[in-house]
Design an enzyme around this catalytic site. Structure first.
Site, PDB file in Angstrom:
ATOM      1  N   TYR A 158     -42.527  48.532 -85.423  1.00  0.00           N
ATOM      2  CA  TYR A 158     -43.819  48.562 -84.579  1.00  0.00           C
ATOM      3  C   TYR A 158     -44.285  49.896 -85.471  1.00  0.00           C
ATOM      4  O   TYR A 158     -45.528  49.592 -85.594  1.00  0.00           O
ATOM      5  CB  TYR A 158     -43.394  48.618 -82.953  1.00  0.00           C
ATOM      6  CG  TYR A 158     -45.654  48.904 -82.210  1.00  0.00           C
ATOM      7  CD1 TYR A 158     -46.234  48.153 -82.445  1.00  0.00           C
ATOM      8  CD2 TYR A 158     -45.205  50.569 -81.641  1.00  0.00           C
ATOM      9  CE1 TYR A 158     -47.407  48.983 -82.004  1.00  0.00           C
ATOM     10  CE2 TYR A 158     -46.589  51.236 -81.526  1.00  0.00           C
ATOM     11  CZ  TYR A 158     -46.982  50.341 -81.285  1.00  0.00           C
ATOM     12  OH  TYR A 158     -48.842  50.316 -80.867  1.00  0.00           O
ATOM     13  N   LYS A 162     -48.202  49.866 -87.427  1.00  0.00           N
ATOM     14  CA  LYS A 162     -49.567  50.674 -87.553  1.00  0.00           C
ATOM     15  C   LYS A 162     -49.589  51.728 -88.178  1.00  0.00           C
ATOM     16  O   LYS A 162     -51.217  51.916 -88.704  1.00  0.00           O
ATOM     17  CB  LYS A 162     -49.483  50.602 -85.373  1.00  0.00           C
ATOM     18  CG  LYS A 162     -49.106  49.958 -84.443  1.00  0.00           C
ATOM     19  CD  LYS A 162     -50.255  48.988 -84.535  1.00  0.00           C
ATOM     20  CE  LYS A 162     -51.480  49.392 -83.928  1.00  0.00           C
ATOM     21  NZ  LYS A 162     -52.340  48.676 -83.839  1.00  0.00           N
TER      22      LYS A 162
HETATM   23  P1  NAD Z   1     -51.049  43.511 -76.313  1.00  0.00           P
HETATM   24  O1  NAD Z   1     -49.230  43.109 -76.061  1.00  0.00           O
HETATM   25  O2  NAD Z   1     -50.693  43.455 -74.189  1.00  0.00           O
HETATM   26  O3  NAD Z   1     -52.292  42.207 -76.015  1.00  0.00           O
HETATM   27  C1  NAD Z   1     -51.926  42.570 -78.158  1.00  0.00           C
HETATM   28  C2  NAD Z   1     -52.814  41.021 -77.985  1.00  0.00           C
HETATM   29  O4  NAD Z   1     -53.570  40.857 -79.136  1.00  0.00           O
HETATM   30  C3  NAD Z   1     -52.327  40.127 -77.319  1.00  0.00           C
HETATM   31  O5  NAD Z   1     -53.507  39.213 -76.492  1.00  0.00           O
HETATM   32  C4  NAD Z   1     -52.452  38.635 -78.391  1.00  0.00           C
HETATM   33  O6  NAD Z   1     -52.089  37.510 -78.056  1.00  0.00           O
HETATM   34  C5  NAD Z   1     -53.060  39.730 -79.975  1.00  0.00           C
HETATM   35  N1  NAD Z   1     -52.221  38.819 -80.389  1.00  0.00           N
HETATM   36  C6  NAD Z   1     -51.010  38.965 -80.982  1.00  0.00           C
HETATM   37  N2  NAD Z   1     -51.578  38.797 -82.591  1.00  0.00           N
HETATM   38  C7  NAD Z   1     -52.480  38.072 -82.894  1.00  0.00           C
HETATM   39  C8  NAD Z   1     -52.500  37.833 -84.053  1.00  0.00           C
HETATM   40  N3  NAD Z   1     -52.384  37.673 -85.007  1.00  0.00           N
HETATM   41  N4  NAD Z   1     -54.507  37.261 -84.159  1.00  0.00           N
HETATM   42  C9  NAD Z   1     -54.837  37.271 -83.143  1.00  0.00           C
HETATM   43  N5  NAD Z   1     -54.395  37.562 -81.305  1.00  0.00           N
HETATM   44  C10 NAD Z   1     -53.130  38.287 -81.501  1.00  0.00           C
HETATM   45  O7  NAD Z   1     -51.745  44.950 -76.230  1.00  0.00           O
HETATM   46  P2  NAD Z   1     -51.970  46.224 -75.705  1.00  0.00           P
HETATM   47  O8  NAD Z   1     -50.682  47.241 -74.779  1.00  0.00           O
HETATM   48  O9  NAD Z   1     -53.721  45.474 -75.515  1.00  0.00           O
HETATM   49  O10 NAD Z   1     -52.503  46.582 -77.092  1.00  0.00           O
HETATM   50  C11 NAD Z   1     -53.867  46.443 -77.969  1.00  0.00           C
HETATM   51  C12 NAD Z   1     -53.720  47.706 -78.639  1.00  0.00           C
HETATM   52  O11 NAD Z   1     -53.940  48.803 -78.869  1.00  0.00           O
HETATM   53  C13 NAD Z   1     -53.210  47.667 -80.290  1.00  0.00           C
HETATM   54  O12 NAD Z   1     -53.419  47.639 -81.137  1.00  0.00           O
HETATM   55  C14 NAD Z   1     -51.721  48.362 -80.163  1.00  0.00           C
HETATM   56  O13 NAD Z   1     -51.154  48.885 -80.699  1.00  0.00           O
HETATM   57  C15 NAD Z   1     -51.791  49.527 -79.640  1.00  0.00           C
HETATM   58  N6  NAD Z   1     -52.223  50.839 -78.566  1.00  0.00           N
HETATM   59  C16 NAD Z   1     -51.370  50.276 -77.622  1.00  0.00           C
HETATM   60  C17 NAD Z   1     -51.310  50.690 -76.507  1.00  0.00           C
HETATM   61  C18 NAD Z   1     -50.245  50.655 -75.314  1.00  0.00           C
HETATM   62  O14 NAD Z   1     -49.926  52.549 -74.146  1.00  0.00           O
HETATM   63  N7  NAD Z   1     -49.988  49.339 -74.879  1.00  0.00           N
HETATM   64  C19 NAD Z   1     -51.317  52.538 -76.603  1.00  0.00           C
HETATM   65  C20 NAD Z   1     -52.343  52.764 -77.574  1.00  0.00           C
HETATM   66  C21 NAD Z   1     -52.637  51.533 -78.800  1.00  0.00           C
HETATM   67  O1  DAU Z   2     -47.040  56.047 -77.278  1.00  0.00           O
HETATM   68  C1  DAU Z   2     -47.698  54.919 -77.451  1.00  0.00           C
HETATM   69  C2  DAU Z   2     -47.016  53.242 -77.120  1.00  0.00           C
HETATM   70  O2  DAU Z   2     -46.771  53.108 -76.043  1.00  0.00           O
HETATM   71  C3  DAU Z   2     -47.629  52.021 -78.135  1.00  0.00           C
HETATM   72  O3  DAU Z   2     -48.505  52.195 -78.999  1.00  0.00           O
HETATM   73  C4  DAU Z   2     -47.526  50.984 -77.639  1.00  0.00           C
HETATM   74  O4  DAU Z   2     -47.729  49.640 -77.999  1.00  0.00           O
HETATM   75  C5  DAU Z   2     -46.798  50.876 -75.796  1.00  0.00           C
HETATM   76  O5  DAU Z   2     -45.792  49.550 -75.950  1.00  0.00           O
HETATM   77  C6  DAU Z   2     -45.664  52.187 -75.756  1.00  0.00           C
HETATM   78  O6  DAU Z   2     -44.676  52.279 -76.418  1.00  0.00           O
HETATM   79  P1  DAU Z   2     -43.264  52.735 -75.694  1.00  0.00           P
HETATM   80  O7  DAU Z   2     -42.035  52.886 -76.003  1.00  0.00           O
HETATM   81  O8  DAU Z   2     -43.437  54.346 -75.198  1.00  0.00           O
HETATM   82  O9  DAU Z   2     -43.912  52.015 -74.122  1.00  0.00           O
HETATM   83  P2  DAU Z   2     -42.187  51.387 -73.496  1.00  0.00           P
HETATM   84  O10 DAU Z   2     -43.058  51.048 -71.652  1.00  0.00           O
HETATM   85  O11 DAU Z   2     -41.448  50.787 -73.967  1.00  0.00           O
HETATM   86  O12 DAU Z   2     -41.387  53.132 -73.103  1.00  0.00           O
HETATM   87  C7  DAU Z   2     -41.982  53.639 -72.496  1.00  0.00           C
HETATM   88  C8  DAU Z   2     -40.587  55.078 -72.286  1.00  0.00           C
HETATM   89  O13 DAU Z   2     -39.893  53.439 -71.456  1.00  0.00           O
HETATM   90  C9  DAU Z   2     -39.991  55.162 -73.525  1.00  0.00           C
HETATM   91  O14 DAU Z   2     -39.105  55.369 -74.109  1.00  0.00           O
HETATM   92  C10 DAU Z   2     -39.137  53.497 -73.649  1.00  0.00           C
HETATM   93  C11 DAU Z   2     -37.929  53.872 -72.012  1.00  0.00           C
HETATM   94  N1  DAU Z   2     -37.608  52.429 -71.424  1.00  0.00           N
HETATM   95  C12 DAU Z   2     -38.232  51.099 -71.266  1.00  0.00           C
HETATM   96  C13 DAU Z   2     -38.337  50.447 -70.418  1.00  0.00           C
HETATM   97  C14 DAU Z   2     -39.009  48.876 -71.355  1.00  0.00           C
HETATM   98  C15 DAU Z   2     -36.563  52.224 -70.354  1.00  0.00           C
HETATM   99  O15 DAU Z   2     -36.367  53.475 -70.286  1.00  0.00           O
HETATM  100  N2  DAU Z   2     -36.598  51.039 -69.540  1.00  0.00           N
HETATM  101  C16 DAU Z   2     -37.297  49.720 -70.464  1.00  0.00           C
HETATM  102  O16 DAU Z   2     -36.949  49.360 -69.747  1.00  0.00           O
END
Ligand code: NAD
Ligand code: DAU
Length: 355
Positions: A158, A162
């Site tokens: 992932y 990115k």
């Molecule tokens: P998410 O998985 O909840 O949503 C992703 C969305 O993108 C979905 O609605 C999905 O249908 C759409 N999508 C996926 N593939 C696609 C494609 N080929 N064409 C068009 N749409 C598509 O993700 P999120 O948590 O909302 O993250 C959004 C953005 O922010 C991502 O780029 C992620 O890398 C970034 N980001 C997320 C976090 C986090 O903690 N969630 C933190 C920092 C950055």
């Molecule tokens: O830092 C930003 C990122 O944060 C984003 O870019 C990603 O899209 C987002 O998914 C998130 O990534 P993480 O891997 O940090 O998030 P996640 O919620 O999957 O996990 C958070 C932490 O918790 C990580 O250290 C793994 C741990 N974890 C996760 C799950 C799902 C557990 O211990 N148990 C679990 O079941």
């Protein structure tokens, strides 16, 4: 202002769209493929608004993306569409390369052709905002913070995908002059997050009396930011960020995963005192670690604060309470989001291929 948002049916994208429609007079076109993570129910608050349009489009589909630009004539793109779950990237990296790398490239090329066709005033005002993650910087030890100048060192499929997309965006600015801004944000939490990520998965499991699977010893640290604070940071950078610049966005809320889960359990004990599963902390179970698990992320958000005046509003404790209350009141959203797609099983334990 006409804004094209990609990934607007996801967790952060839907928060951005709800906020933009509520707080500005902008029009928004939401381009989303609707993968398992995309959910139009998250946009119920705006879908009847005349300033909102939905287009079911895959960002890898060049003719369709080109049509979107021609038809909607956006002034800016905010690009959030991505495969976002680290554990899924371990099990199946292909979709991450396809959407995050090839999709970003496809969108950049369509944006560039469109941008070149604009008048010089509109060219100058145009922005391509790429929304990225702090995971591109790799893992911190116990000390230090990620700065905008920190060397890229991504560790998971992932984060590598990115990082690749960040480099493409930077190159399209440097080589072609496309006016881009990039943000790299820490872990978001809040309403409408797919229940595969740590906080919503733990809430759902705790409510069902299932084990709360903490990876390894639970000592990994993340820097948590409430999703509406991220949305306001994105709007700030889009409006006022300097072209070609990166801004780190973080919550200044470092917690170990075990701290997060204990706080969440204590809040559930308070909000659901009659639960047969209280005290919920009894459900905590240590399980096999995530392969290649990054130890610690923490953001230095000085640049966005000093240059653009953005700071988060929510503390981790107030934001987590709001989040848990939302999930308690929106169990239907959760059930429909996972139905037939995800049963809460452990993801991300595939052994890497040796070839
Ligand atoms: P998410 O998985 O909840 O949503 C992703 C969305 O993108 C979905 O609605 C999905 O249908 C759409 N999508 C996926 N593939 C696609 C494609 N080929 N064409 C068009 N749409 C598509 O993700 P999120 O948590 O909302 O993250 C959004 C953005 O922010 C991502 O780029 C992620 O890398 C970034 N980001 C997320 C976090 C986090 O903690 N969630 C933190 C920092 C950055
Ligand atoms: O830092 C930003 C990122 O944060 C984003 O870019 C990603 O899209 C987002 O998914 C998130 O990534 P993480 O891997 O940090 O998030 P996640 O919620 O999957 O996990 C958070 C932490 O918790 C990580 O250290 C793994 C741990 N974890 C996760 C799950 C799902 C557990 O211990 N148990 C679990 O079941």
């Amino acid at each position: 202002m006409r804004l094209l948002v990609t990934g607007g049916a996801g967790f952060i994208g839907s928060a951005v769209i709800r906020q933009v429609i509520a707080e500005t007079d902008w029009s928004v076109v939401n381009c989303d493929k609707l993968t398992y993570a995309g959910n139009l129910e998250s946009l119920a608050a705006v879908d009847q608004n005349p300033r909102y349009r939905f287009e079911k489009v895959d960002i890898c589909d060049a003719p369709e993306v080109t049509r979107l630009f021609a038809e909607h004539q956006p002034d800016a793109v905010m690009h959030l569409a991505a495969e976002s779950h680290v554990d899924r990237s371990i099990d199946g990296p292909a979709a991450f390369i396809e959407t995050n790398v090839v999709g970003t490239y496809t969108l950049l090329e369509a944006a560039r052709a469109y941008w070149k066709s604009l008048s010089s005033d509109r060219q100058q005002a145009f922005r391509f905002h790429h929304v990225s993650t702090d995971e591109v910087y790799g893992s911190l030890g116990p000390e230090g913070l990620f700065h905008e100048t920190t060397r890229y060192d991504p560790n998971s499929p992932y984060s590598a995908s990115k990082a690749a997309s960040d480099h493409l965006v930077r190159a399209w600015n440097h080589t072609y002059g496309l006016p881009v801004v990039v943000t790299n944000c820490s872990n978001n939490y809040g309403p409408y997050q797919y229940p595969e990520k740590l906080i919503p998965l733990m809430i759902q499991n705790a409510l069902a009396g299932k084990p709360l699977p903490v990876y390894g010893k639970g000592e990994n640290v993340r820097d948590w930011l409430f999703v509406d604070d991220h949305a306001s940071a994105l709007r700030t950078v889009l409006a006022n960020g300097r072209v070609g610049e990166t801004y780190n966005v973080g919550g200044n809320s470092e917690r170990t995963n075990l701290q997060v889960v204990h706080t969440l359990c204590a809040l559930l004990d308070e909000l659901r005192p009659d639960s047969p599963f209280a005290p919920h902390a009894n459900l905590i179970t240590f399980v096999a670690d995530r392969p290649g698990h990054d130890l610690r992320y923490a953001i230095d958000a000085t640049k966005i604060r000093d240059e653009l005046g953005w700071t988060p509003r929510e503390t981790f404790e107030t934001g987590l309470r709001r989040t848990i209350e939302w999930y308690l009141n929106n169990q239907g959203w959760c059930e429909r989001a996972v139905a037939g797609r995800y049963a809460g099983e452990r993801l991300g334990l595939s052994t890497p291929s040796k070839s």
